[in-house]
Motif scaffolding. Structure first.
Motif, short mmCIF file in Angstrom:
data_model
loop_
_atom_site.label_atom_id
_atom_site.label_comp_id
_atom_site.label_asym_id
_atom_site.label_seq_id
_atom_site.Cartn_x
_atom_site.Cartn_y
_atom_site.Cartn_z
N GLY A 27 7.13 3.75 14.48
CA GLY A 27 7.32 4.78 13.47
C GLY A 27 6.82 4.20 12.17
N CYS A 28 6.86 4.99 11.10
CA CYS A 28 6.33 4.50 9.83
C CYS A 28 6.97 5.31 8.72
CB CYS A 28 4.81 4.69 9.82
SG CYS A 28 4.03 4.18 8.29
N LEU A 29 7.38 4.64 7.64
CA LEU A 29 8.03 5.34 6.53
C LEU A 29 7.07 6.33 5.85
CD1 LEU A 29 10.09 2.42 4.94
CD2 LEU A 29 10.94 4.29 6.39
N SER A 30 5.78 6.18 6.08
CA SER A 30 4.80 7.13 5.52
C SER A 30 4.57 8.32 6.44
CB SER A 30 3.47 6.42 5.24
OG SER A 30 3.66 5.44 4.23
N THR A 84 0.82 -1.22 0.00
CA THR A 84 0.00 0.00 0.00
C THR A 84 0.85 1.27 0.00
OG1 THR A 84 -1.47 -1.27 1.42
CG2 THR A 84 -1.93 1.10 1.25
N GLN A 85 1.95 1.21 0.75
CA GLN A 85 2.81 2.40 0.91
C GLN A 85 3.55 2.77 -0.38
OE1 GLN A 85 4.60 0.64 4.65
NE2 GLN A 85 4.77 2.83 5.08
N VAL A 86 3.64 1.83 -1.31
CA VAL A 86 4.26 2.16 -2.60
C VAL A 86 3.19 2.15 -3.71
CG1 VAL A 86 6.61 1.50 -1.98
CG2 VAL A 86 5.06 -0.25 -2.89
N GLN A 143 1.75 -6.68 12.53
CA GLN A 143 0.43 -6.09 12.77
C GLN A 143 0.34 -4.71 12.12
OE1 GLN A 143 -1.18 -7.07 17.01
NE2 GLN A 143 1.01 -7.48 17.13
N HIS A 144 1.42 -3.94 12.21
CA HIS A 144 1.46 -2.59 11.63
C HIS A 144 1.33 -2.66 10.10
CE1 HIS A 144 3.45 1.60 11.44
NE2 HIS A 144 3.48 1.18 10.19
N GLU A 145 2.08 -3.58 9.48
CA GLU A 145 2.05 -3.68 8.01
C GLU A 145 0.71 -4.24 7.53
OE1 GLU A 145 4.26 -1.96 6.84
OE2 GLU A 145 5.76 -2.08 8.43
N LEU A 146 0.14 -5.18 8.27
CA LEU A 146 -1.17 -5.71 7.88
C LEU A 146 -2.24 -4.62 7.97
CD1 LEU A 146 -1.19 -9.32 9.34
CD2 LEU A 146 -1.31 -8.65 6.94
N ASP A 147 -2.11 -3.72 8.93
CA ASP A 147 -3.02 -2.57 8.99
C ASP A 147 -2.95 -1.75 7.70
OD1 ASP A 147 -4.13 -3.03 11.47
OD2 ASP A 147 -2.99 -1.47 12.52
N HIS A 148 -1.71 -1.49 7.23
CA HIS A 148 -1.56 -0.72 5.98
C HIS A 148 -2.36 -1.37 4.85
CE1 HIS A 148 1.33 2.42 6.79
NE2 HIS A 148 2.23 1.59 7.27
N LEU A 149 -2.29 -2.71 4.77
CA LEU A 149 -2.98 -3.41 3.68
C LEU A 149 -4.50 -3.29 3.80
CD1 LEU A 149 -0.77 -6.63 3.41
CD2 LEU A 149 -0.59 -4.52 2.09
NI NI Z 1 3.93 1.97 8.34
#
Ligand code: NI
Length: 169
Positions: A90-93, A50-52, A132-138
Motif C-alpha cells: 500500500g502507499c500513503l499517496s 518526495t511524498q511530502v 525498495q518502495h521508498e527508494l522508488d519514490h525518490l
Molecule cells: Ni509509497
C-alpha cells in the motif's frame, strides 16, 4: 515538530527525482523528525521525502508492531539484491488501495544517517519491500507502475470512487 501534507496520486510532483543530501545540519534533523511524525500520524510503515514535496534523498521507515524501531536513511542506495518475494503493498499517496508487487527478497543498502555517517545494512522480507518502495519514490516511481494497465486502471478507479465517497460523506 509538525505533520506534513502527503501528496496523493496523480499529483505530478510524485514524479520528481530527488537530489542527494549534502548538508547534514539542524534543518535535515528537523525534516527527518517531521517525516517520522507524519508517517506515524498516517499509520504508515514508510515515507519518502518526495511524498511530502521535498525532493531530497531521505526516507523513513518503521515496520515494528510497537512503532518503536524508527529507521532513517539518507542518500540510500541498493548495492546488492537477492531472491524475489511477492508482497501486498500500500502507499500513503494511494489511500485505500493495495496490490501485489514482486521485488527482491533481500537487499544490501548503503546509506548515511542524519549525522552524515555512512553505513551498510541488510534488510529482508517486509523491510526490504519497504526500502525498495521508498527508494522508488525518490526516483519518481510509484508501486502501481509495476502493475498491468488493466489492474492499474481498476485500482485507480477504485481509489477515485473512495475519494468521492469520502468527499461527499
Ligand atoms: Ni509509497
Amino acid at each position: 515538530m509538525s505533520v506534513l501534507t502527503i501528496l496523493e496520486f496523480p499529483d505530478p510532483r510524485l514524479r520528481t527525482q530527488a537530489a542527494p543530501v549534502t548538508a547534514f545540519d539542524a534543518e535535515l534533523k528537523q525534516f527527518v523528525a517531521d517525516m517520522f511524525e507524519t508517517m506515524y500520524d498516517a499509520n504508515g510503515v514508510g515515507l519518502a521525502a518526495t511524498q511530502v514535496n521535498v525532493h531530497k534523498r531521505v526516507l523513513v521507515a518503521d515496520m515494528s508492531e510497537e512503532r518503536n524501531q524508527p529507521l532513517a536513511l539518507v542518500n540510500a542506495e541498493i548495492i546488492g539484491k537477492e531472491g524475489t518475494q511477492v508482497y501486498q503493498e500500500g502507499c500513503l499517496s494511494f489511500p485505500g488501495i493495495y496490490a501485489d508487487v514482486t521485488r527482491a527478497l533481500k537487499v544490501t543498502v548503503k546509506a548515511q544517517d542524519v549525522e552524515g555517517k555512512a553505513f551498510t545494512m541488510e534488510a529482508e522480507g517486509p523491510l526490504a519491500v519497504c526500502i525498495q518502495h521508498e527508494l522508488d519514490h525518490l526516483a519518481g516511481k510509484v508501486f502501481v507502475d509495476y502493475l498491468s494497465p488493466l489492474k492499474r486502471n481498476m485500482l485507480l478507479k477504485r481509489m477515485e470512487k473512495q475519494r468521492k465517497q469520502a468527499a461527499s460523506a
